[in-house]
Scaffold this active site. Sequence first.
Site, PDB file in Angstrom:
ATOM      1  N   LYS A   1      31.006  17.828  -8.639  1.00  0.00           N
ATOM      2  CA  LYS A   1      30.052  16.838  -9.129  1.00  0.00           C
ATOM      3  C   LYS A   1      28.667  17.013  -8.517  1.00  0.00           C
ATOM      4  CE  LYS A   1      31.090  12.621  -9.979  1.00  0.00           C
ATOM      5  NZ  LYS A   1      31.402  11.206  -9.739  1.00  0.00           N
TER       6      LYS A   1
ATOM      7  N   ARG B   1       5.374 -28.823   6.585  1.00  0.00           N
ATOM      8  CA  ARG B   1       6.048 -27.563   6.910  1.00  0.00           C
ATOM      9  C   ARG B   1       7.473 -27.663   6.411  1.00  0.00           C
ATOM     10  NH1 ARG B   1       5.405 -25.890  12.743  1.00  0.00           N
ATOM     11  NH2 ARG B   1       3.262 -25.956  11.970  1.00  0.00           N
TER      12      ARG B   1
ATOM     13  N   ARG C   1       0.824  -1.209   0.000  1.00  0.00           N
ATOM     14  CA  ARG C   1       0.000   0.000   0.000  1.00  0.00           C
ATOM     15  C   ARG C   1       0.857   1.256   0.000  1.00  0.00           C
ATOM     16  NH1 ARG C   1      -4.490  -2.018   4.508  1.00  0.00           N
ATOM     17  NH2 ARG C   1      -5.744  -3.280   3.051  1.00  0.00           N
TER      18      ARG C   1
ATOM     19  N   SER D   1      29.966  14.752  -3.748  1.00  0.00           N
ATOM     20  CA  SER D   1      31.085  13.806  -3.810  1.00  0.00           C
ATOM     21  C   SER D   1      32.051  14.116  -2.682  1.00  0.00           C
ATOM     22  CB  SER D   1      31.801  13.917  -5.160  1.00  0.00           C
ATOM     23  OG  SER D   1      33.045  13.243  -5.133  1.00  0.00           O
TER      24      SER D   1
END
Length: 398
Positions: free
Chosen positions: A289, A323, A128, A283
């Site tokens: 950058k 199981r 959801r 960076s």
Amino acid sequence: MPDVGLLLPGTAGDEGTDDVAVLRALLTAEAAWVRAQAAAGLVPDGAADVVDAAAAGLAGTGASGRDAAEELAREVAAQAAAGGNPVIPLLAALRAAAPEHAATIHAGLTSQDVLDTALVLVLRDAARTAGADLDRARTAAARLARTYRDAPALGRTLAQAAVPTTLGARFAGWLAGLRAARDALASAAAGLPLAYGGAAGELSGVARLTDDPFALVDAWGAELGLPVPPGPWHTTRAPMTRAADALAETCAALGHVAGDVLQGVRPGTDELREPAAPGRGASSAMPHKRNPVLSVLLRRSALAAPHLAATVRTAAGLAADERPDGAWHAEWPALRDLARHAVAASRLGAELLDGLEVDAEAAARNLRAALPDAHGVGLAPALVDRVLAATDDRTEEP
């Protein structure tokens, strides 16, 4: 030891898939079972109230309550190795918190009933949460497709220049993938069922409580808002494989978006730019950058998700008897990590698409440089219209 997302950037603060969330889901399942017994007239309503309060106390609310729940999760985790799952030590804590109703708590159930049901609750909530962010991402992708419907761009195939297309057609491809992932996620979440069956999937423990055990199981499902399947799925793991596939598809659809953005932000291409935010893309060694961090993290999840989904499918194929002996146990962290990746990727993807900067002029320049004699964009604009119509995203934004 807590998992705070140190090695999964972008997940810090996502509390819906952490150990406390799983602990709370386990307690929710156990308390709901007592409420179901009360609804069936098998125990007094007061018993359900006491167990509800005990479970809520252990689950905690607010910052201080969460600290207590985290400490309980540590204790349960430490003790879980003795029995092979966390339900056994958690039951001891819950029964100690409501000792007068110790015999009612978990009566007729087995650990797998509770753990599978708790994981279903966690996965449903994660689906959801991710679905809401996917809707945001779809809306943004539709806006981009509509805005750049006719903007010429270089089509690239096998990493080489191909033929002219439009930016809108590329964005419409993103939209189609996001819509398919959203549909898969919604379908898988809606189909996540209650887990029941008792010690060996034969319901004998519940039958000792009541002459109508299936009515009691139905009441448990109603308490949790979960569909009740015709029979147990202790070793028939389709609900989990479908959920894993949908979560992985979500990461893949967003990974596709990230791949195109990472291509578009490269120097020399310069057609796209991620949304800016303080500190984002910095960076440690190169201050000039602006790294495309959102896309990097989306690609991270797209790379990790298939292997996690493969673990869930491998475990399903190795389920045996009534199981699984180890295969079931391998599912738990894989499913939880898949949910975590899908939730984080959906949120990051919505943020990326909401603020994505597009340079249509750069795209046109790149097209002219690669294909100077090319003319037209084929049926790309018409394809945009078809995708928008098919995905119900053609409505005007407010």
